[in-house]
Design an enzyme around this catalytic site. Structure first.
Site, PDB file in Angstrom:
ATOM      1  N   GLU A  88      69.642  -6.743  27.700  1.00  0.00           N
ATOM      2  CA  GLU A  88      68.787  -5.959  28.580  1.00  0.00           C
ATOM      3  C   GLU A  88      69.512  -4.682  28.998  1.00  0.00           C
ATOM      4  O   GLU A  88      70.307  -4.704  29.948  1.00  0.00           O
ATOM      5  CB  GLU A  88      68.450  -6.767  29.836  1.00  0.00           C
ATOM      6  CG  GLU A  88      67.722  -8.058  29.544  1.00  0.00           C
ATOM      7  CD  GLU A  88      66.890  -8.501  30.739  1.00  0.00           C
ATOM      8  OE1 GLU A  88      65.667  -8.647  30.558  1.00  0.00           O
ATOM      9  OE2 GLU A  88      67.429  -8.663  31.837  1.00  0.00           O
ATOM     10  N   HIS A 108      71.850 -12.014  35.128  1.00  0.00           N
ATOM     11  CA  HIS A 108      70.896 -10.896  35.072  1.00  0.00           C
ATOM     12  C   HIS A 108      71.532  -9.680  35.736  1.00  0.00           C
ATOM     13  O   HIS A 108      72.291  -9.809  36.697  1.00  0.00           O
ATOM     14  CB  HIS A 108      69.604 -11.293  35.790  1.00  0.00           C
ATOM     15  CG  HIS A 108      68.525 -10.281  35.610  1.00  0.00           C
ATOM     16  ND1 HIS A 108      68.467  -9.126  36.359  1.00  0.00           N
ATOM     17  CD2 HIS A 108      67.488 -10.223  34.742  1.00  0.00           C
ATOM     18  CE1 HIS A 108      67.426  -8.408  35.964  1.00  0.00           C
ATOM     19  NE2 HIS A 108      66.811  -9.057  34.991  1.00  0.00           N
ATOM     20  N   LYS A 125      61.271 -12.835  38.935  1.00  0.00           N
ATOM     21  CA  LYS A 125      62.102 -12.214  39.987  1.00  0.00           C
ATOM     22  C   LYS A 125      61.653 -12.728  41.356  1.00  0.00           C
ATOM     23  O   LYS A 125      61.223 -13.870  41.466  1.00  0.00           O
ATOM     24  CB  LYS A 125      62.060 -10.691  39.866  1.00  0.00           C
ATOM     25  CG  LYS A 125      62.430 -10.246  38.437  1.00  0.00           C
ATOM     26  CD  LYS A 125      62.748  -8.795  38.302  1.00  0.00           C
ATOM     27  CE  LYS A 125      63.101  -8.502  36.845  1.00  0.00           C
ATOM     28  NZ  LYS A 125      63.531  -7.113  36.642  1.00  0.00           N
TER      29      LYS A 125
HETATM   30  P1  PGA Z   1      61.121  -5.593  33.151  1.00  0.00           P
HETATM   31  O1  PGA Z   1      62.337  -6.576  33.569  1.00  0.00           O
HETATM   32  O2  PGA Z   1      60.369  -6.273  32.038  1.00  0.00           O
HETATM   33  O3  PGA Z   1      60.308  -5.450  34.407  1.00  0.00           O
HETATM   34  O4  PGA Z   1      61.735  -4.322  32.717  1.00  0.00           O
HETATM   35  C1  PGA Z   1      63.071  -7.277  32.610  1.00  0.00           C
HETATM   36  C2  PGA Z   1      64.117  -8.110  33.294  1.00  0.00           C
HETATM   37  O5  PGA Z   1      64.685  -7.656  34.293  1.00  0.00           O
HETATM   38  O6  PGA Z   1      64.417  -9.236  32.864  1.00  0.00           O
END
Ligand code: PGA
Length: 265
Positions: free
Chosen positions: A177, A105, A15
């Protein structure tokens, strides 16, 4: 231990964390460790996805280490080839440094207005340039609680993954996700995620046939850590993970170690 002909993928979505200097030093910290873990493994692929501005710095660390099972991915790109699109990066630019690109995403969809049609254009552009698209889909909390997961997922698969040619269908990776599980510490259960992932595989099969569905790699994402990765990977339909928060910590190495232990390498 599970047996699957599909190579597991553990992708780290950094990110908006780590500029070039920090990214290089974090990569120098984890890449040698990851290298030791994946050295003898044939059925796992690690993909590091730093911010666009840090890709070159991480590329240099990976090039020096030269581990065939550790690759570089971008977090996003635009679908046009070039031109007056201030602030964007093109598929060709990404391809100079990366093998993969995360697309659609939920944070791109929520904060930057991306929709299935744009994600589909991006997936096609990625494939044209020889990039592996990791296409993200998932329902939000409201949809989850209202029991709409099945319809939402079906529609996202239909629209984000439309119109691939026969040789493109096998190059796509999907990341399921659930938005309510991202960054919350509240991961889905392996059983719950596995059920949705089986549905995704079924929808893909309806579009492209049973062989494409069988080959398709589907990752789970949302609060994955080294403590829960094993539970997800034992599910026969889950082929790996897209990891956010834990991918910018040394725990990422542990996640990959557990992955190999679970898939029996
Ligand atoms: P997280 O994020 O592992 O911090 O929950 C996953 C993602 O957004 O790809």
């Amino acid at each position: 231990m599970k047996t699957s002909s599909r190579t597991a993928i553990i992708a780290g979505n950094w990110k908006m964390n780590y500029g070039p200097k920090e990214a290089a030093s974090f990569a120098q910290e984890i890449v040698p460790e990851l290298g030791k873990v994946v050295h003898h493994a044939h059925h796992v692929l690690c993909i590091l996805c730093p911010p666009a501005i840090s890709l070159a710095a991480v590329r240099d660390v990976l090039a020096a280490a030269a581990h065939p099972h550790i690759e570089l991915g971008a977090q996003n790109m635009y679908f046009e080839e070039k031109g007056a699109f201030t602030g964007e990066i093109s598929p060709g630019m990404v391809r100079e440094l990366c093998n993969s690109v995360i697309l659609g995403h939920s944070e791109r969809r929520t904060y930057f207005g991306e929709n299935d049609a744009m994600v589909n254009k991006k997936a096609h552009a990625a494939l044209r340039h020889g990039l592996r698209p990791i296409v993200c889909i998932g329902e939000n909390e409201h949809e989850h609680e209202a029991g709409q997961t099945k319809q939402i997922i079906h529609s996202q698969v239909r629209h984000s993954l439309a119109n691939f040619t026969a040789d493109q269908v096998n190059k796509v990776v999907i990341a399921y996700e659930p938005i309510w599980a991202i960054g919350t510490g509240n991961a889905a259960t392996a059983e719950g995620a596995g059920k949705v992932i089986a549905l995704i595989r079924q929808s893909y099969g309806e579009m492209y046939g049973p062989e494409a569905a069988q080959t398709l790699r589907i990752l789970y994402g949302g609060s994955v850590t080294s403590s829960n990765i094993g539970e997800f990977l034992v599910h026969p339909d889950i082929d790996g993970a897209l990891v956010g928060g834990a991918s910018i910590k040394p725990d990422f190495v542990e996640i990959v170690r557990k992955t190999l232990a679970t898939i029996g390498q």
